[in-house]
Enzyme design. Structure first.
Site, mmCIF file in Angstrom:
data_model
loop_
_atom_site.group_PDB
_atom_site.id
_atom_site.type_symbol
_atom_site.label_atom_id
_atom_site.label_comp_id
_atom_site.label_asym_id
_atom_site.label_seq_id
_atom_site.Cartn_x
_atom_site.Cartn_y
_atom_site.Cartn_z
ATOM 1 N N ASN A 30 -10.089 9.629 -72.899
ATOM 2 C CA ASN A 30 -10.032 9.897 -71.482
ATOM 3 C C ASN A 30 -8.611 10.577 -71.179
ATOM 4 O O ASN A 30 -7.363 9.741 -71.329
ATOM 5 C CB ASN A 30 -9.940 8.571 -70.778
ATOM 6 N N LYS A 41 -7.039 10.947 -68.703
ATOM 7 C CA LYS A 41 -6.576 10.617 -67.462
ATOM 8 C C LYS A 41 -5.855 11.899 -66.518
ATOM 9 O O LYS A 41 -6.303 13.037 -66.779
ATOM 10 C CB LYS A 41 -5.480 9.490 -67.517
ATOM 11 N N HIS A 66 -13.687 2.772 -63.994
ATOM 12 C CA HIS A 66 -12.466 2.715 -64.668
ATOM 13 C C HIS A 66 -11.546 1.684 -63.693
ATOM 14 O O HIS A 66 -11.400 1.950 -62.782
ATOM 15 C CB HIS A 66 -11.598 4.148 -64.952
ATOM 16 N N GLU A 85 -8.443 1.750 -63.347
ATOM 17 C CA GLU A 85 -7.349 2.534 -62.385
ATOM 18 C C GLU A 85 -8.075 3.009 -61.152
ATOM 19 O O GLU A 85 -7.474 3.175 -60.135
ATOM 20 C CB GLU A 85 -6.692 3.755 -63.214
ATOM 21 N N GLU A 111 -12.605 -2.720 -71.215
ATOM 22 C CA GLU A 111 -11.287 -2.394 -71.300
ATOM 23 C C GLU A 111 -10.306 -3.480 -70.528
ATOM 24 O O GLU A 111 -10.252 -3.336 -69.436
ATOM 25 C CB GLU A 111 -10.970 -0.934 -70.497
ATOM 26 N N GLY A 147 -2.643 1.052 -72.078
ATOM 27 C CA GLY A 147 -1.417 1.608 -72.041
ATOM 28 C C GLY A 147 -0.129 0.789 -72.284
ATOM 29 O O GLY A 147 0.994 1.115 -72.046
ATOM 30 N N SER A 185 -5.296 0.753 -75.978
ATOM 31 C CA SER A 185 -4.334 0.581 -76.815
ATOM 32 C C SER A 185 -4.965 1.022 -78.163
ATOM 33 O O SER A 185 -4.310 0.494 -79.181
ATOM 34 C CB SER A 185 -3.165 -0.261 -76.853
HETATM 35 P P1 13P Z 1 -4.679 3.518 -73.644
HETATM 36 O O1 13P Z 1 -5.585 4.028 -74.985
HETATM 37 O O2 13P Z 1 -3.524 4.678 -73.362
HETATM 38 O O3 13P Z 1 -4.305 2.126 -73.637
HETATM 39 O O4 13P Z 1 -5.760 3.598 -72.247
HETATM 40 C C1 13P Z 1 -6.919 3.122 -72.282
HETATM 41 C C2 13P Z 1 -7.669 3.748 -71.276
HETATM 42 O O5 13P Z 1 -7.740 3.440 -69.902
HETATM 43 C C3 13P Z 1 -8.884 4.517 -71.514
HETATM 44 O O6 13P Z 1 -10.052 4.635 -70.592
#
Ligand code: 13P
Length: 254
Positions: free
Chosen positions: A9, A11, A94, A96, A166, A172, A213
């Site tokens: 992803n 983003k 997601h 976010e 997640e 992150g 992560s």
């Molecule tokens: P990271 O791998 O950067 O922690 O992000 C995970 C994520 O939100 C994937 O959708």
């Protein structure tokens, strides 16, 4: 046997030309890893160019979101039918999107149905925040998110859905979930909820990813867990070690 699925992803990262340059550099290596489903989720604007670049490959694309409506006065939104032919998957719900853009369980459920209607494979995200985790409410919360997202889906369609666990506190932060703890949530709570919704056999067919992560250095420990069928990955999907991460995921499953 569930085929593992590793999805990157991106983003809101990389321009169209940066995305093309990056995928050109990893394409052949990634394409060769046939025991995995390999998915890249770039920003919307890069989907057409990447779809062209990847046409002869087995690498699949995902959108990072979509609206559930067919069309209409919805400025800035993208309809499911607009994605058909551009990508095979769509990430839905997601954290976010839920946290920053007000997405609800009910909205995610409508999107999931729209994705299935349009032959898109939904990757539906669930996850608890740190406070909920520390309060011991992970099980109730995740099971509720899964039930809400998949409400009204038939047992026959369940295998078309991918679920991504997640935990928000792991996204992150460099602080990945302990693989045994992730196995517990994915195996007991998520697959448990799927069993109650659809019965044993359909629940066994649903692929469930871990995300938060994940890096080349820790992917093996997640892939070795019996119920973890892959990963949804942010930061590490933008690195040149993406092919190596996918290779390690494939090797962990042999
Ligand atoms: P990271 O791998 O950067 O922690 O992000 C995970 C994520 O939100 C994937 O959708």
């Amino acid at each position: 046997m569930r085929k593992p699925i590793i999805a990157g992803n991106w983003k809101m990262n990389l321009t169209i030309s940066q995305g093309l340059a990056f995928v050109s550099s990893i394409k052949d290596g990634l394409n060769a890893i046939e025991t995995l489903d390999r998915v890249i989720a770039p920003p919307f604007v890069a989907l057409p160019a990447l779809a062209d670049l990847l046409r002869e490959s087995q690498i699949e694309l995902a959108a990072q979101n979509m609206h559930f409506a067919e069309k209409g006065a919805l400025t800035g939104e993208t309809a499911p039918g607009m994605l058909t032919g551009l990508c095979r998957y769509v990430i839905l719900g997601h954290s976010e999107r839920r946290g920053l853009f007000g997405e609800t369980d009910q909205g995610v459920n409508r999107k999931l149905h729209a994705a299935l209607t349009h032959d898109l494979i939904p990757i539906v995200c669930v996850g608890e925040n740190l406070e909920q985790n520390e309060a011991g409410s992970t099980g109730t919360l995740i099971s509720g998110q899964v039930r809400a997202a998949l409400a009204g889906v038939s047992a026959a369609d369940a295998h078309r859905v991918v679920v991504a666990y997640e935990p928000i506190w792991a996204i992150g932060t460099g602080r990945a979930c302990d693989p045994d703890a992730a196995q517990h949530v994915i195996g007991a709570i998520i697959r448990g909820a799927l069993r109650e919704l659809f019965g044993d056999q359909p629940a066994e067919q649903v692929r469930i990813q871990y995300g938060g992560s994940v890096k080349a250095d820790n992917i093996t420990s997640f892939m070795r867990q019996p119920d973890i069928d892959g990963a949804l990955i942010g930061g590490a999907s933008l690195k040149t070690s993406w092919v190596e991460l996918n290779q390690r995921a494939a090797e962990a499953r042999v």
